[in-house]
Structure formats: C-alpha cells, structure tokens
Design a protein around this motif. Structure first.
Motif, short mmCIF file in Angstrom:
data_model
loop_
_atom_site.label_atom_id
_atom_site.label_comp_id
_atom_site.label_asym_id
_atom_site.label_seq_id
_atom_site.Cartn_x
_atom_site.Cartn_y
_atom_site.Cartn_z
N ILE A 183 -0.52 -23.77 1.74
CA ILE A 183 -0.06 -22.41 1.47
C ILE A 183 -0.09 -22.15 -0.03
CG2 ILE A 183 1.86 -20.77 1.63
CD1 ILE A 183 2.95 -22.35 3.95
N LEU A 184 -0.70 -21.05 -0.41
CA LEU A 184 -0.56 -20.54 -1.78
C LEU A 184 0.62 -19.59 -1.71
CD1 LEU A 184 -1.54 -20.29 -4.70
CD2 LEU A 184 -3.01 -18.40 -3.93
N LYS A 185 1.75 -20.02 -2.27
CA LYS A 185 3.01 -19.29 -2.11
C LYS A 185 3.48 -18.73 -3.44
CE LYS A 185 6.16 -20.74 0.92
NZ LYS A 185 7.29 -21.45 1.55
N THR A 186 3.73 -17.42 -3.43
CA THR A 186 4.29 -16.75 -4.61
C THR A 186 5.69 -16.29 -4.26
OG1 THR A 186 2.09 -16.01 -5.27
CG2 THR A 186 3.97 -14.88 -6.27
N ILE A 187 6.65 -16.75 -5.05
CA ILE A 187 8.06 -16.41 -4.83
C ILE A 187 8.54 -15.60 -6.02
CG2 ILE A 187 10.39 -17.34 -4.51
CD1 ILE A 187 8.99 -19.91 -3.42
N GLN A 188 9.16 -14.48 -5.71
CA GLN A 188 9.69 -13.63 -6.79
C GLN A 188 11.15 -13.34 -6.51
OE1 GLN A 188 7.28 -10.26 -7.79
NE2 GLN A 188 8.84 -9.36 -9.09
N GLN A 236 18.77 -6.39 3.72
CA GLN A 236 17.66 -5.89 4.53
C GLN A 236 16.45 -6.78 4.28
OE1 GLN A 236 16.77 -1.73 4.17
NE2 GLN A 236 15.77 -1.73 6.14
N GLN A 237 15.77 -7.16 5.36
CA GLN A 237 14.59 -8.01 5.27
C GLN A 237 13.44 -7.37 6.02
OE1 GLN A 237 15.50 -11.82 6.99
NE2 GLN A 237 16.94 -12.37 5.40
N HIS A 238 12.26 -7.47 5.43
CA HIS A 238 11.01 -7.05 6.08
C HIS A 238 10.12 -8.29 6.14
CE1 HIS A 238 11.46 -2.58 6.04
NE2 HIS A 238 12.42 -2.94 5.20
N LEU A 239 9.83 -8.75 7.33
CA LEU A 239 9.00 -9.92 7.52
C LEU A 239 7.69 -9.49 8.18
CD1 LEU A 239 12.17 -10.73 8.10
CD2 LEU A 239 11.17 -12.92 8.59
N THR A 256 4.44 -12.36 4.57
CA THR A 256 5.26 -11.89 3.46
C THR A 256 6.68 -11.70 3.97
OG1 THR A 256 4.77 -9.55 3.86
CG2 THR A 256 3.39 -10.68 2.26
N ILE A 257 7.62 -11.98 3.06
CA ILE A 257 9.04 -11.76 3.33
C ILE A 257 9.59 -11.00 2.14
CG2 ILE A 257 11.30 -12.83 3.67
CD1 ILE A 257 9.80 -15.27 4.85
N LYS A 258 10.17 -9.85 2.41
CA LYS A 258 10.82 -9.08 1.35
C LYS A 258 12.28 -8.90 1.74
CE LYS A 258 6.64 -6.79 -0.03
NZ LYS A 258 5.90 -5.58 -0.23
N LYS A 259 13.15 -9.28 0.81
CA LYS A 259 14.57 -9.22 1.09
C LYS A 259 15.29 -8.54 -0.07
CE LYS A 259 18.60 -12.04 2.14
NZ LYS A 259 19.12 -13.37 2.43
N SER A 260 16.19 -7.67 0.29
CA SER A 260 17.04 -7.00 -0.70
C SER A 260 18.47 -7.21 -0.25
CB SER A 260 16.70 -5.51 -0.73
OG SER A 260 17.56 -4.84 -1.59
#
Length: 188
Positions: A56-61, A151-154, A163-167
């Motif tokens: 996996i090429l994983k980018t974490i922000q 809130q999460q968008h997977l 992609t996983i986006k979490k706020s």
C-alpha cells in the motif's frame, strides 16, 4: 433417591440440548442477511490481497501534517477492519434502513442503504455494482452526543485502494481532520 435422579437426568438432558443448539443458532444467524453482506465481502477481499502480496502506498494527513509511506500489511483483515466493521446486518437493525436500488446504465446498479434512525452510527451504505460485482463502496458514519461529534466517509474501490476521511469535534478542543488515502501496489 430415584426422584432426585429423574430430575438430575432431565436437567442434564436440557443442558445437553441447549449446548448442542447454540452453535447452530449462531451459524444460522450468520447466514441470514437482509442487506449487502459487507463483512463477507471484505473477508474475501482481504484473502485476495494477502494472496497477491499487495503493498500500500499510504498517505496520512492530520490537519496540516502529511506523511506518505509504502507498507506491506501483515494482517489484511485488520487493515480493512473499519470497512468490515460497518456491517448493517444486525438482527436489531433489520427495520432500521431503507434500501433504494437504482439502475445507472452501463451495467451499473447502486444499492443505497439509508438509516431511518439518526442515532445509528452507520448513516449511509452505498454499494455500486457493475455486472453484479462490487465496483465501489461508500460508508458514512456519524456519532454525535453533547461533548463529541464525529463524521467519517469511507470509500473503497476493490483491488485499487481506499480513502478514509474523518472529522471530529470535541467540546473545548479544536476540530481535528484526518484522512488516509491508500493505493494498492501489485508486484509484476
């Protein structure tokens, strides 16, 4: 004494019957699914990715900090657990979601599951099928109470990545935003 042995025999028989019946009941519940079986899908996906020795090429922000690395997961079930754990096939939830199926043309069908109870953590599950194979999955999770909101968008694209986006917003703290973008790397 004979009176006691009859009761003891009946008691042992009841215990035996219940102990034999419990695993069968659990197994039958596993087979009964009302909605798309996301858990089974991700179990198969994890087995495939492990067999292919995918990296996996994983980018974490996290807010403004960003890091990219290439990893080889040791446990694909753990890697995909946020997705597999979004299973809405719980007996107590069978009447908690509405299904809207839409034919989008070009062999695409969208299965849109929407929670009718805003207290459920999984609010939306979208499964897009192309010729009856999973083309993409979108999961929207929401948790809210007096001190915490998340809130999460997977999003998952089979055999390509996720992609996983979490706020999250905690009372008396700054809002935090997280994102993970994972692209699968196959060996030639």
């Amino acid at each position: 004494m004979q009176y006691l042995s009859k009761y003891l025999f009946c008691f042992c028989l009841i215990i035996y019957l219940f102990s034999c019946d419990v695993p069968a009941a659990k197994e039958s519940k596993r087979l009964q699914t009302n909605f798309f079986d996301i858990k089974a899908f991700f179990e198969k996906e994890a087995a495939y990715l492990k067999a292919q020795d995918v990296q996996i090429l994983k980018t974490i922000q996290h807010n403004q900090t960003k890091e990219t690395q290439t990893i080889t997961p040791k446990d694909w079930n753990k890697e995909l657990s946020m997705f597999a754990g979004s299973d809405i096939n719980k007996p107590s939830w069978k009447d908690k979601y509405l299904l809207d199926s839409t034919n989008r043309g070009n062999g695409l069908t969208l299965l849109h599951y929407k929670a009718i109870d805003d207290k459920l953590s999984i609010q939306v599950l979208d499964v897009e099928l192309k010729e009856n194979k999973v083309h993409s999955i979108l999961i929207v999770k929401k948790i809210s109470n007096q001190v915490y909101e998340s809130q999460q968008h997977l999003t998952y694209i089979p055999r390509k990545g996720y992609t996983i986006k979490k706020s999250q917003d905690v009372t008396l703290f700054d809002k935090d935003d997280y994102s993970i973008e994972a692209k699968y790397i196959y060996h030639e």
